[in-house]
Design an enzyme around this catalytic site. Structure first.
Site, PDB file in Angstrom:
ATOM      1  N   ASP A   8       0.832  -1.372  -0.020  1.00 11.29           N
ATOM      2  CA  ASP A   8      -0.057  -0.103  -0.083  1.00 11.29           C
ATOM      3  C   ASP A   8       0.746   1.330   0.065  1.00 11.29           C
ATOM      4  O   ASP A   8       1.460   1.579   1.264  1.00 11.29           O
ATOM      5  CB  ASP A   8      -0.764   0.107   1.181  1.00 11.29           C
ATOM      6  CG  ASP A   8      -1.919  -1.381   1.227  1.00 11.29           C
ATOM      7  OD1 ASP A   8      -1.495  -2.521   0.979  1.00 11.29           O
ATOM      8  OD2 ASP A   8      -2.952  -1.145   1.865  1.00 11.29           O
ATOM      9  N   ASN A  40      -4.168   3.898  -0.167  1.00 11.41           N
ATOM     10  CA  ASN A  40      -3.968   4.944   0.624  1.00 11.41           C
ATOM     11  C   ASN A  40      -3.015   6.369   0.204  1.00 11.41           C
ATOM     12  O   ASN A  40      -2.490   6.830   0.824  1.00 11.41           O
ATOM     13  CB  ASN A  40      -3.150   4.469   1.995  1.00 11.41           C
ATOM     14  CG  ASN A  40      -3.752   3.144   2.585  1.00 11.41           C
ATOM     15  OD1 ASN A  40      -3.423   2.108   2.151  1.00 11.41           O
ATOM     16  ND2 ASN A  40      -5.085   3.375   3.254  1.00 11.41           N
ATOM     17  N   ASN A  67     -10.350  -1.431   0.226  1.00  9.10           N
ATOM     18  CA  ASN A  67     -11.469  -0.902   0.998  1.00  9.10           C
ATOM     19  C   ASN A  67     -11.470   0.438   0.883  1.00  9.10           C
ATOM     20  O   ASN A  67     -12.558   1.009   1.206  1.00  9.10           O
ATOM     21  CB  ASN A  67     -11.473  -1.171   2.571  1.00  9.10           C
ATOM     22  CG  ASN A  67     -10.274  -1.312   3.179  1.00  9.10           C
ATOM     23  OD1 ASN A  67      -9.172  -1.434   2.827  1.00  9.10           O
ATOM     24  ND2 ASN A  67     -10.337  -0.453   4.314  1.00  9.10           N
ATOM     25  N   HIS A  68     -10.353   1.327   0.742  1.00 13.72           N
ATOM     26  CA  HIS A  68     -10.647   2.815   0.596  1.00 13.72           C
ATOM     27  C   HIS A  68     -10.654   3.316  -0.747  1.00 13.72           C
ATOM     28  O   HIS A  68     -10.685   4.573  -1.019  1.00 13.72           O
ATOM     29  CB  HIS A  68      -9.470   3.551   1.316  1.00 13.72           C
ATOM     30  CG  HIS A  68      -9.334   3.313   2.785  1.00 13.72           C
ATOM     31  ND1 HIS A  68     -10.390   3.513   3.763  1.00 13.72           N
ATOM     32  CD2 HIS A  68      -8.119   2.730   3.497  1.00 13.72           C
ATOM     33  CE1 HIS A  68      -9.713   3.243   4.839  1.00 13.72           C
ATOM     34  NE2 HIS A  68      -8.446   2.886   4.548  1.00 13.72           N
ATOM     35  N   HIS A 151      -6.442  -7.910  -0.997  1.00 13.39           N
ATOM     36  CA  HIS A 151      -6.362  -7.013  -0.055  1.00 13.39           C
ATOM     37  C   HIS A 151      -7.259  -7.478   1.145  1.00 13.39           C
ATOM     38  O   HIS A 151      -8.496  -7.428   1.331  1.00 13.39           O
ATOM     39  CB  HIS A 151      -7.126  -5.737  -0.702  1.00 13.39           C
ATOM     40  CG  HIS A 151      -6.805  -4.441   0.293  1.00 13.39           C
ATOM     41  ND1 HIS A 151      -5.662  -3.764   0.135  1.00 13.39           N
ATOM     42  CD2 HIS A 151      -7.768  -3.726   1.075  1.00 13.39           C
ATOM     43  CE1 HIS A 151      -5.767  -2.923   0.994  1.00 13.39           C
ATOM     44  NE2 HIS A 151      -6.890  -2.624   1.611  1.00 13.39           N
ATOM     45  N   HIS A 176      -2.982  -4.542   2.576  1.00  6.09           N
ATOM     46  CA  HIS A 176      -3.993  -3.809   3.610  1.00  6.09           C
ATOM     47  C   HIS A 176      -3.283  -3.887   5.110  1.00  6.09           C
ATOM     48  O   HIS A 176      -3.796  -2.795   5.731  1.00  6.09           O
ATOM     49  CB  HIS A 176      -5.117  -4.725   3.796  1.00  6.09           C
ATOM     50  CG  HIS A 176      -6.231  -4.299   4.626  1.00  6.09           C
ATOM     51  ND1 HIS A 176      -6.955  -2.951   4.518  1.00  6.09           N
ATOM     52  CD2 HIS A 176      -6.743  -4.706   5.845  1.00  6.09           C
ATOM     53  CE1 HIS A 176      -7.706  -2.700   5.653  1.00  6.09           C
ATOM     54  NE2 HIS A 176      -7.581  -3.806   6.342  1.00  6.09           N
ATOM     55  N   HIS A 178      -0.561  -3.310   6.150  1.00  6.92           N
ATOM     56  CA  HIS A 178       0.674  -2.370   6.226  1.00  6.92           C
ATOM     57  C   HIS A 178       1.893  -2.769   6.780  1.00  6.92           C
ATOM     58  O   HIS A 178       2.930  -2.138   7.328  1.00  6.92           O
ATOM     59  CB  HIS A 178       0.315  -1.073   6.686  1.00  6.92           C
ATOM     60  CG  HIS A 178      -0.916  -0.280   5.802  1.00  6.92           C
ATOM     61  ND1 HIS A 178      -1.045   1.033   5.896  1.00  6.92           N
ATOM     62  CD2 HIS A 178      -1.653  -0.692   4.984  1.00  6.92           C
ATOM     63  CE1 HIS A 178      -2.174   1.422   5.301  1.00  6.92           C
ATOM     64  NE2 HIS A 178      -2.340   0.293   4.442  1.00  6.92           N
TER      65      HIS A 178
HETATM   66 FE   LIG Z   1      -3.920   0.048   3.010  1.00  2.72          FE
HETATM   67 FE   LIG Z   2      -7.103  -1.487   3.238  1.00  2.25          FE
END
Ligand SMILES: [Fe+2]
Ligand SMILES: [Fe+2]
Length: 261
Positions: A8, A40, A67-68, A151, A176, A178
């Site tokens: 990410d 991100n 998810n973002h 993810h 996801h 990190h």
């Molecule tokens: Fe992320």
């Molecule tokens: Fe995520």
């Protein structure tokens, strides 16, 4: 084939890692294809149209998300028109954009990149296992080199997916959390696996966030404005070598590279 998948990309420090380190890596490692999870990239939350364009310009061939993905409204237009920017496959239909990308290399080899999202501690999405089966039997039938960015939060879900897909895809890597894991391996002499690629972003942080901001949330249980950290930018991911005839992974190597200065 030499492929590179990145964890990410988080806020400005992550984008700086790409801008300053990726062109050199592309050359020195003779990379054929670069995939970067960029969910991100915009201040730690989401990806904008402008930043997607910048990231493709730094030498990324396919951008995956997570998810973002829906945080920045203008990305929806990009998802509809730019095949190099994909969203998780298993969002309930109809969803804008596509869950996979197919790229053709100058040597004419075709590579598919798939983005999936987990459901454990996550959203109420379609089953990623069945979504993957449908894709492999349908649009990706006949493509030997297939890379999957799963993810997901839970290690167990990612490992289960590895056993579901081993022998059927060239690589399955997680994003996801990190936090980079050290469990890279090749399953059944075919599928490269690693639970999480880590984060291309500021590592003196709480998974990218400024530590004070994150602590406030835990101590007070009240929301505050998310602030991205800035220190210790690192580029993290994995190099994967694939036999182009069979699509089998031959090698997977972790990368954790600090951006100096
Ligand atoms: Fe992320
Ligand atoms: Fe995520």
């Amino acid at each position: 084939m030499r492929l590179f998948m990145l964890g990410d990309v988080y806020a400005k420090p992550g984008r700086r890692c790409l801008a300053e380190l990726l062109p050199g890596l592309r050359k020195s490692k003779s990379l054929d294809l670069v995939v970067a999870n960029s969910e991100n990239a915009a201040g730690g939350l989401g990806l904008s149209a402008k930043l997607a364009e910048d990231i493709l310009g730094y030498g990324v061939d396919v951008i995956t998300t997570g998810n973002h993905v829906w945080k920045k409204k203008d990305l929806v237009g990009v998802l509809k028109t730019e095949p190099r920017v994909i969203r998780p496959l298993n969002y309930p239909s109809p969803a804008p954009g596509c869950g996979y990308a197919i790229r053709t290399l100058p040597c004419r080899s075709r590579i598919a990149v798939v983005n999936l999202e987990g459901r454990v501690y996550g959203g109420d999405l379609d089953c990623p296992f069945k979504a993957m089966d449908r894709l492999l039997d349908g649009p990706l039938a006949g493509i030997k080199t297939i890379l999957v960015d799963f993810h997901a939060e839970a290690t167990s879900e990612k490992k289960a997916m590895a056993y579901h897909l081993k022998g059927r895809v060239s690589a399955l890597v997680g994003t996801h959390t990190h936090v980079q894991t050290a469990d890279q391996r090749i399953l059944d002499e075919h599928t490269a696996y690693m639970t999480d690629l880590g984060m291309t972003g500021p590592h003196d942080s709480v998974i990218g966030m400024d530590p004070e901001t994150a602590l406030y949330r835990f101590k007070t249980a009240r929301p505050n404005n998310m602030k991205a950290a800035t220190k210790d930018p690192r580029l993290q991911g994995a190099f994967i070598t694939i036999d182009k005839k069979s699509g089998k992974a031959l090698k997977i190597e972790r990368l954790d590279l600090a951006l100096r200065g």
